[in-house]
Write a protein that holds these residues in place. Structure first.
Motif, PDB file in Angstrom:
ATOM      1  N   GLY A   1      18.024  82.676  16.723  1.00  0.00           N
ATOM      2  CA  GLY A   1      17.963  81.589  15.759  1.00  0.00           C
ATOM      3  C   GLY A   1      18.300  81.997  14.341  1.00  0.00           C
ATOM      4  O   GLY A   1      18.286  83.164  13.970  1.00  0.00           O
ATOM      5  N   ASP A   2      18.617  80.982  13.539  1.00  0.00           N
ATOM      6  CA  ASP A   2      19.066  81.223  12.173  1.00  0.00           C
ATOM      7  C   ASP A   2      17.964  81.030  11.140  1.00  0.00           C
ATOM      8  O   ASP A   2      18.208  81.116   9.950  1.00  0.00           O
TER       9      ASP A   2
ATOM     10  N   GLY B   1      18.309  76.084  13.639  1.00  0.00           N
ATOM     11  CA  GLY B   1      19.404  76.062  14.593  1.00  0.00           C
ATOM     12  C   GLY B   1      19.488  77.301  15.458  1.00  0.00           C
ATOM     13  O   GLY B   1      19.073  78.394  15.060  1.00  0.00           O
ATOM     14  N   THR B   2      20.030  77.121  16.655  1.00  0.00           N
ATOM     15  CA  THR B   2      20.328  78.225  17.562  1.00  0.00           C
ATOM     16  C   THR B   2      21.727  78.028  18.123  1.00  0.00           C
ATOM     17  O   THR B   2      22.251  76.914  18.140  1.00  0.00           O
TER      18      THR B   2
ATOM     19  N   ALA C   1      24.923  77.775  13.325  1.00  0.00           N
ATOM     20  CA  ALA C   1      23.708  78.558  13.561  1.00  0.00           C
ATOM     21  C   ALA C   1      24.044  79.952  14.071  1.00  0.00           C
ATOM     22  O   ALA C   1      23.341  80.924  13.772  1.00  0.00           O
TER      23      ALA C   1
ATOM     24  N   ARG D   1      25.078  82.054  11.093  1.00  0.00           N
ATOM     25  CA  ARG D   1      23.913  82.386  10.263  1.00  0.00           C
ATOM     26  C   ARG D   1      23.019  83.429  10.952  1.00  0.00           C
ATOM     27  O   ARG D   1      22.462  84.303  10.288  1.00  0.00           O
ATOM     28  N   THR D   2      22.877  83.323  12.270  1.00  0.00           N
ATOM     29  CA  THR D   2      22.076  84.314  12.987  1.00  0.00           C
ATOM     30  C   THR D   2      22.724  85.692  12.889  1.00  0.00           C
ATOM     31  O   THR D   2      22.036  86.705  12.690  1.00  0.00           O
TER      32      THR D   2
END
Length: 454
Positions: free
Chosen positions: A285-286, A290-291, A320, A323-324
């Motif tokens: 996850g971020d 979000g994932t 996401a 970002r993760t």
């Protein structure tokens, strides 16, 4: 099952290390506090009689992981909340203890493990209690700057400032299944609020937790994480690129390169990670709601050291996912851990939801994370290298390619459409784009084609 009903704080500490050593912080006398709240001192006295504790946190050092298979025990500072002491709430004395525990961790170069179970700030101390969150936040930042890992275990319940500082801000966040987790406690939520959103399972689905861990598995899980993140300091040597899992000749033309990269039989990220690492743990996850299952990130053990990884899985990468990956790269950079990235995507997701979810800013942030990393980053293209969606994960000057991959500024079908060429000219367009793996090497984009596995 609620953690506070299943495992006491002292039993939890003993499960991690029966020989844990409590850090002996003296607390103030049980007065009615800064607000002179009637009966507050008596309530604290009763809490002590009931729990045997002088405050809502117990701080200790312990060697965690002695019972974990194939990992050495690591010494860590533990900050364990006692929910039975006024709901595990944070007051000034709690802040004193947490601050001292973090200072001890930095002085002795130890990781910090927070075992959180709290209802939030202590209302009997008013805003003086609320400002403890600033003290805690400063300690987490100083420890982050010192390059020491922080791991949080979310127990039942974890709400308010305890969730919003110690827990949610840790490098890795584990949670016990069924725990109540959220900034808002059960008595202050909006009427009709969805209960699932305030559970460990709900927070995990939203990308705010890295893993759900059963209490019986916690000693082993923490031992593995500490073995990965808190290894003795050493120069961050560059990770070697993996060998290709599908050997064979280089593609003769662009069409063959695209066909092989898109083949459903081609080895994917999971196979490469399994072959490369002895064992590994994943983050998820971020931390922004979000994932993306198409981006796998984590830390793995290989040849006696830790390597961080971010791997695309062949799908269009969503905001996401970017970002993760950026979170992974920055965490590894702070901890001095080299990074391996595996590129495999037809491109960044470009649907309306992706645009509204910040595809552009997320890609920009990943480009920045890779560019500013002080630790070495190694990249391997294992399949489709679709434009900026793949390039954002690539280490400049340290990209390698497999024989069954291609790298292109745009997919040949889309290039032909933009140039208003008929479908039968797609193969010629693929050749013109020079997207074969050997082309990437000749153009200076990649360092070389990796050999096949022995």
């Amino acid at each position: 099952m609620a953690d506070r009903d299943a495992l006491t704080t002292r039993a939890l500490l003993a499960s991690l290390d029966p020989d844990y050593v409590e850090l002996g912080f003296l607390g103030p006398e049980f007065t009615d506090g800064p607000l002179e709240w009637p009966g507050y001192g008596a309530a604290r006295s009763r809490a002590r009689e009931r729990t045997g504790e002088r405050e809502s946190v117990v701080c200790a050092t312990a060697r965690v992981g002695a019972g974990a298979a194939d990992v050495p025990a690591r010494e860590a500072v533990l900050i364990a909340f006692e929910f039975g002491f006024l709901g595990g709430s944070l007051g000034e004395a709690t802040g004193d203890r947490i601050e001292a525990a973090y200072a001890h961790a930095r002085a002795h170069r130890l990781p910090v493990v927070s075992l959180v179970a709290t209802g939030g700030s202590r209302m009997q101390e008013g805003t003086r209690a609320l400002t403890q969150l600033q003290r805690v936040a400063r300690q987490t930042v100083l420890t982050r700057r010192a390059g020491l890992p922080q791991i949080a275990v979310v127990r039942d319940p974890t709400t308010g400032g305890g969730w919003a500082t110690l827990a949610a801000g840790a490098d890795v966040v584990l949670a016990l299944p069924g725990a109540q987790v959220g900034f808002a406690g059960s008595r202050v939520r909006p009427a009709g609020a969805e209960p699932w959103a305030y559970t460990a399972e709900g927070q995990y689905a939203a990308g705010h937790l890295d893993a759900l861990t059963e209490p019986a598995d916690l000693p082993n899980a923490l031992g593995r994480w500490l073995a990965l993140l808190a290894a003795p300091p050493a120069p961050a040597r560059r990770a070697a690129p993996p060998h290709a899992l599908a050997a064979g000749p280089l593609p003769a033309d662009g069409t063959e390169a695209v066909r092989r990269a898109r083949s459903p039989e081609r080895p994917r990220a999971g196979a490469y990670l399994d072959a490369y690492f002895d064992w590994r743990e994943e983050i998820r996850g971020d931390r922004s709601g979000g994932t993306d299952p198409g981006m796998r990130c984590g830390f793995g053990h290989r040849d006696g050291r830790t390597v961080a990884y971010a791997a695309q899985c062949g799908t269009a990468t969503r905001p996401a996912g970017f970002r993760t990956a950026a979170r992974l790269v920055r965490t590894a950079d702070r901890l001095g851990i080299p990074v391996l990235t595996l590129l495999d995507t037809p491109g960044a997701a470009n649907d309306a939801a992706a645009e509204q979810g910040g595809a552009g800013p997320a890609i920009a942030d990943l480009f920045a994370a890779v560019a500013e990393a002080g630790v070495p980053v190694t990249s391997l293209l294992i399949g489709e290298g679709g434009s900026g969606g793949a390039l954002a994960l690539a280490a400049p000057g340290h990209l390698w390619v497999t024989p069954d991959s291609y790298f292109s500024v745009i997919a040949p079908e889309l290039a032909a459409a933009i140039l208003k060429r008929p479908p039968e000219e797609v193969p010629a367009t693929a050749d013109a784009l020079r997207l074969r793996p050997q082309d990437a090497v000749e153009l200076g984009v990649a360092r070389g084609v990796v050999p096949g596995s022995a």
